[in-house]
Design a protein around this motif. Structure first.
Motif, mmCIF file in Angstrom:
data_model
loop_
_atom_site.group_PDB
_atom_site.id
_atom_site.type_symbol
_atom_site.label_atom_id
_atom_site.label_comp_id
_atom_site.label_asym_id
_atom_site.label_seq_id
_atom_site.Cartn_x
_atom_site.Cartn_y
_atom_site.Cartn_z
ATOM 1 N N ALA A 286 0.840 -1.204 0.000
ATOM 2 C CA ALA A 286 0.000 0.000 0.000
ATOM 3 C C ALA A 286 0.869 1.245 0.000
ATOM 4 C CB ALA A 286 -0.902 0.008 1.238
ATOM 5 N N VAL A 287 0.213 2.365 -0.273
ATOM 6 C CA VAL A 287 0.844 3.679 -0.180
ATOM 7 C C VAL A 287 0.084 4.410 0.914
ATOM 8 C CG1 VAL A 287 1.149 5.854 -1.411
ATOM 9 C CG2 VAL A 287 1.570 3.704 -2.586
ATOM 10 N N SER A 288 0.810 5.090 1.801
ATOM 11 C CA SER A 288 0.117 5.694 2.948
ATOM 12 C C SER A 288 -0.525 7.023 2.585
ATOM 13 C CB SER A 288 1.096 5.901 4.104
ATOM 14 O OG SER A 288 1.770 7.146 3.984
ATOM 15 N N GLU A 289 -1.422 7.461 3.426
ATOM 16 C CA GLU A 289 -1.892 8.837 3.374
ATOM 17 C C GLU A 289 -0.701 9.689 3.825
ATOM 18 O OE1 GLU A 289 -5.298 9.690 2.574
ATOM 19 O OE2 GLU A 289 -4.996 7.639 1.876
ATOM 20 N N PRO A 290 -0.615 10.960 3.398
ATOM 21 C CA PRO A 290 0.511 11.779 3.870
ATOM 22 C C PRO A 290 0.484 11.895 5.405
ATOM 23 C CG PRO A 290 -0.692 12.899 2.115
ATOM 24 C CD PRO A 290 -1.505 11.706 2.493
ATOM 25 N N VAL A 291 1.639 11.718 6.050
ATOM 26 C CA VAL A 291 1.661 11.806 7.518
ATOM 27 C C VAL A 291 1.393 13.255 7.940
ATOM 28 C CG1 VAL A 291 3.199 9.837 7.895
ATOM 29 C CG2 VAL A 291 4.190 12.109 7.578
ATOM 30 N N ASP A 292 0.692 13.406 9.061
ATOM 31 C CA ASP A 292 0.338 14.741 9.548
ATOM 32 C C ASP A 292 1.278 15.104 10.696
ATOM 33 O OD1 ASP A 292 -0.750 17.056 10.469
ATOM 34 O OD2 ASP A 292 -2.802 16.295 10.677
ATOM 35 N N THR A 293 2.314 15.895 10.366
ATOM 36 C CA THR A 293 3.332 16.203 11.384
ATOM 37 C C THR A 293 2.828 17.201 12.422
ATOM 38 O OG1 THR A 293 4.256 17.838 9.865
ATOM 39 C CG2 THR A 293 5.334 15.682 9.930
ATOM 40 N N SER A 294 1.702 17.870 12.151
ATOM 41 C CA SER A 294 1.176 18.799 13.156
ATOM 42 C C SER A 294 0.517 18.014 14.297
ATOM 43 C CB SER A 294 0.174 19.772 12.527
ATOM 44 O OG SER A 294 -1.013 19.096 12.184
ATOM 45 N N ARG A 295 0.278 16.699 14.063
ATOM 46 C CA ARG A 295 -0.317 15.877 15.121
ATOM 47 C C ARG A 295 0.706 14.926 15.729
ATOM 48 N NH1 ARG A 295 -5.611 13.184 13.601
ATOM 49 N NH2 ARG A 295 -5.671 13.036 15.867
ATOM 50 N N MET A 296 1.984 15.293 15.590
ATOM 51 C CA MET A 296 3.076 14.465 16.105
ATOM 52 C C MET A 296 3.037 14.388 17.635
ATOM 53 S SD MET A 296 7.125 15.365 15.606
ATOM 54 C CE MET A 296 7.184 15.188 13.844
ATOM 55 N N THR A 297 3.376 13.218 18.187
ATOM 56 C CA THR A 297 3.634 13.128 19.624
ATOM 57 C C THR A 297 5.054 13.633 19.831
ATOM 58 O OG1 THR A 297 2.228 11.184 19.760
ATOM 59 C CG2 THR A 297 3.721 11.567 21.613
ATOM 60 N N ILE A 298 5.163 14.842 20.379
ATOM 61 C CA ILE A 298 6.453 15.543 20.400
ATOM 62 C C ILE A 298 7.416 14.949 21.434
ATOM 63 C CG2 ILE A 298 7.540 17.767 20.938
ATOM 64 C CD1 ILE A 298 6.004 18.119 18.459
ATOM 65 N N ARG A 299 8.673 14.729 21.005
ATOM 66 C CA ARG A 299 9.736 14.381 21.952
ATOM 67 C C ARG A 299 10.759 15.500 22.045
ATOM 68 N NH1 ARG A 299 12.799 9.479 20.553
ATOM 69 N NH2 ARG A 299 11.590 9.128 18.672
ATOM 70 N N ARG A 300 10.828 16.317 20.989
ATOM 71 C CA ARG A 300 11.737 17.453 20.960
ATOM 72 C C ARG A 300 11.159 18.446 19.977
ATOM 73 N NH1 ARG A 300 16.782 19.786 21.062
ATOM 74 N NH2 ARG A 300 17.918 20.157 19.121
ATOM 75 N N ARG A 301 11.275 19.731 20.315
ATOM 76 C CA ARG A 301 10.688 20.719 19.433
ATOM 77 C C ARG A 301 11.263 22.084 19.801
ATOM 78 N NH1 ARG A 301 6.144 24.526 20.521
ATOM 79 N NH2 ARG A 301 5.207 24.848 18.481
ATOM 80 N N ILE A 302 12.022 22.665 18.879
ATOM 81 C CA ILE A 302 12.649 23.954 19.162
ATOM 82 C C ILE A 302 12.443 24.911 17.989
ATOM 83 C CG2 ILE A 302 14.447 23.134 20.770
ATOM 84 C CD1 ILE A 302 16.357 23.118 18.298
ATOM 85 N N SER A 303 12.511 26.187 18.289
ATOM 86 C CA SER A 303 12.445 27.206 17.243
ATOM 87 C C SER A 303 13.542 28.211 17.492
ATOM 88 C CB SER A 303 11.089 27.916 17.263
ATOM 89 O OG SER A 303 11.128 29.035 16.390
ATOM 90 N N ALA A 304 14.247 28.620 16.431
ATOM 91 C CA ALA A 304 15.292 29.635 16.563
ATOM 92 C C ALA A 304 14.757 31.010 16.219
ATOM 93 C CB ALA A 304 16.467 29.271 15.658
ATOM 94 N N THR A 305 13.475 31.083 15.854
ATOM 95 C CA THR A 305 12.932 32.365 15.415
ATOM 96 C C THR A 305 12.078 33.062 16.472
ATOM 97 O OG1 THR A 305 11.157 31.122 14.345
ATOM 98 C CG2 THR A 305 12.946 31.890 12.944
ATOM 99 N N PHE A 306 11.443 32.292 17.339
ATOM 100 C CA PHE A 306 10.625 32.887 18.395
ATOM 101 C C PHE A 306 10.963 32.232 19.724
ATOM 102 C CE2 PHE A 306 8.018 33.210 14.562
ATOM 103 C CZ PHE A 306 7.787 34.570 14.537
ATOM 104 N N LYS A 307 11.087 33.054 20.753
ATOM 105 C CA LYS A 307 11.396 32.528 22.074
ATOM 106 C C LYS A 307 10.172 31.854 22.684
ATOM 107 C CE LYS A 307 12.245 35.687 25.267
ATOM 108 N NZ LYS A 307 11.278 35.603 26.381
ATOM 109 N N ASP A 308 9.067 32.583 22.662
ATOM 110 C CA ASP A 308 7.844 32.048 23.265
ATOM 111 C C ASP A 308 6.944 31.515 22.170
ATOM 112 O OD1 ASP A 308 8.355 32.764 26.034
ATOM 113 O OD2 ASP A 308 8.268 34.824 25.291
#
Lengths: 368, 160
Positions: free
Chosen positions: A90-112
């Motif tokens: 099979a071919v999957s539906e595109p994965v939805d990364t906005s619904r990821m179970t987060i283990r790490r997540r950083i941004s260099a553009t906004f502090k808060d």
């Protein structure tokens, strides 16, 4: 010149196979590695082999690493070869990364940022000094802390904060027809973003890292910011033919990088930031970041920029990212080329003889 | 034409089956074995499709929301069974554990039998769901412990 097969050396080959087996095993005084040990304790090597080998299966990647004595590119080759023996269900539906179970997540553009900066498991905050405590066996290692509450279930993408103001280009599904698949068709130019992203996802981390580096050193004019880097689990959904409805068949770890890049405007459109995207299996931050920078560089043509540097040249990049192909071509030069070389040798001898004869004739003429 | 309520009931039944199939797919092989082995031993069935191993091409989207691309493949095992009464069950599991795919297919078939549905849901599906959720929570709480709490340094004159 036609290819001429070479025969012989059968016993030598059998013996080299036995020798490599013994060399791989190392000193039998030490315990043999298990696949679980490799998959648990060399997790990042496993993640790289799964990404570039293009098959998500921790156990297979661990086996490939064991068989290749830790040679990552050889392990990737082994996994790619195994892959060809399996049918595609099979071919999957595109994965939805906005619904990821987060283990790490950083941004260099906004502090808060909504959902917060989550460092997760990273070497970024270590001192990069060799830790001799790890050389000792049987020690109790530090355990992870536990917060009272888990993270939010759906953590919004940082990049959407800019999107709502129109400050950054939007990525929306333009409903393209056939989605390019490099495992089914050869590279084809000009390449769409689908082909480019698949190629980069499978591409060699070292090659992409060098190219990404070039874009910020003056060979591409990039001025990037990491909008967001996230690591965690996403669900993979398929619609099996016999069922006709979706099932969330798997949960896989992925690393995603949203790179914000230089802004541009035209007479018709006000200035706004542009984007590059990186997505890999497992935990592969360096690769995801390099991928997003090279993705952005290769968008030069589509964004109306001059294509002047190697990283912007899709023909150059796409043809050279694959380390199985690259190592195949480079390695084949060590295979017997006896007949080719004899032909060249004879030609050089002949040319030299002609050269000498011509010079002698000239010297004679001058002397006379 | 089907009545609205009948269609809704069908939709709900599909959603329910999709949910339990997902739980079976993402289960840990040894946990499914421990919970479902007895049920399976007591059932009579034939293999409609013996278990085999294959690939699923995993797709992503450019920028997370844009055009679709092929990221890479993953391994899956699958199997299909038919119970004596004709009920067909399908099992798809992540990885290459054929036994796990077989168990999933049999449990899927058993769950479709109205008289056993509730019991098997309670005995197999809910415990699997709880364990998966407990693992997710533990991971998430460990990640949450590394969340950065920013505070602003006051410099210079007393702001008051």
């Amino acid at each position: 010149m036609a290819y001429v097969a070479v025969k012989g050396g059968e016993q030598a080959i059998l013996n080299t196979l036995r020798l490599i087996s013994e060399t791989r095993r190392g000193d039998p005084a030490f315990a043999e590695l298990t696949l679980a040990q490799i998959s648990e304790q060399f997790g990042l090597a496993v993640d790289r082999v799964m990404t570039e080998g293009s098959v998500y299966d921790r156990e297979l990647a661990a086996l490939a690493l064991k068989q290749a004595q830790g040679d990552v590119i050889e392990a990737i080759f082994l996994l790619r070869a195994y892959r060809t023996t399996l049918p595609r269900f099979a071919v999957s539906e595109p994965v939805d990364t906005s619904r990821m179970t987060i283990r790490r997540r950083i941004s260099a553009t906004f502090k808060d940022i909504p959902g917060g900066q989550v460092l997760g498991p990273t070497y970024d905050c270590t001192h990069r000094l060799l830790d001799f405590a790890l050389a000792a066996e049987g020690l109790q290692r530090p355990q992870a802390g536990l917060a009272a509450e888990p993270l939010d279930k759906d953590v919004p993408q940082v990049i959407d904060l800019l999107g709502s103001e129109g400050l950054i280009e939007e990525e929306s599904d333009e409903g393209q027809g056939e989605i390019f698949d490099l495992t089914r068709e050869p590279m084809s130019l000009p390449a769409g973003r689908d082909q480019r992203l698949q190629n980069l996802a499978r591409g060699d981390e070292g090659f992409l890292l060098g190219l990404a580096y070039s874009t910020v050193r003056g060979y591409g004019g990039a001025h990037p910011f990491v909008g967001e880097l996230r690591l965690g689990e996403v669900t993979v959904e398929i619609v099996p033919e016999e069922l006709g409805f979706p099932i969330a068949v798997a949960e896989i770890a992925v690393t995603e990088c949203q790179m914000i890049n230089q802004f541009r405007g035209t007479a018709a459109k006000p200035p706004r930031f542009t984007r590059g995207y990186g997505l890999t299996f497992g935990h592969n931050e360096r690769k995801a970041m390099a991928m997003s920078l090279v993705d952005r560089a290769m968008r030069a043509r589509e964004l109306g920029e001059d294509v002047r540097y190697p990283a912007q040249d899709e023909e150059f990049v796409l043809a050279h990212t694959d380390n199985v192909e690259a190592s195949g071509m480079v390695s084949h030069f060590k295979l017997p080329h006896y007949v080719d070389f004899q032909a060249e040798l004879a030609l050089v001898r002949q040319l030299r003889a002609e050269h000498m004869a011509a010079r002698e004739a000239q010297t004679k003429e001058v002397a006379e | 034409m089907k009545s609205k309520t009948k269609m809704e009931a069908e939709q709900a039944a599909i959603a329910q089956r999709s949910d339990w199939l997902g739980i079976l797919s993402r289960s840990v092989g040894s946990e499914l074995e421990a919970l479902a082995a007895d049920l399976v031993t007591d059932s009579t069935f034939e293999w409609l499709r013996p278990s085999d191993i294959g690939l699923v091409m995993v797709r992503g989207r450019a920028g997370g929301t844009g055009n679709v691309f092929n990221l890479g493949e993953m391994t899956v095992a699958r199997a299909s069974v038919r119970l004596e009464d004709g009920t067909v069950g399908h099992g798809y599991v992540q990885g290459r554990d054929k036994r796990q795919a077989e168990l999933a297919a049999i449990v899927d078939a058993l769950l479709q039998q109205p008289h056993r549905h509730e019991l098997i849901t309670a005995k197999v599906i809910e415990p699997l769901r709880e364990r998966a959720e407990a693992r997710r929570l533990a991971k998430s709480r460990k990640a949450a412990a590394t969340k950065v709490e920013f505070f602003t340094m006051v410099r210079g004159e007393d702001p008051a």
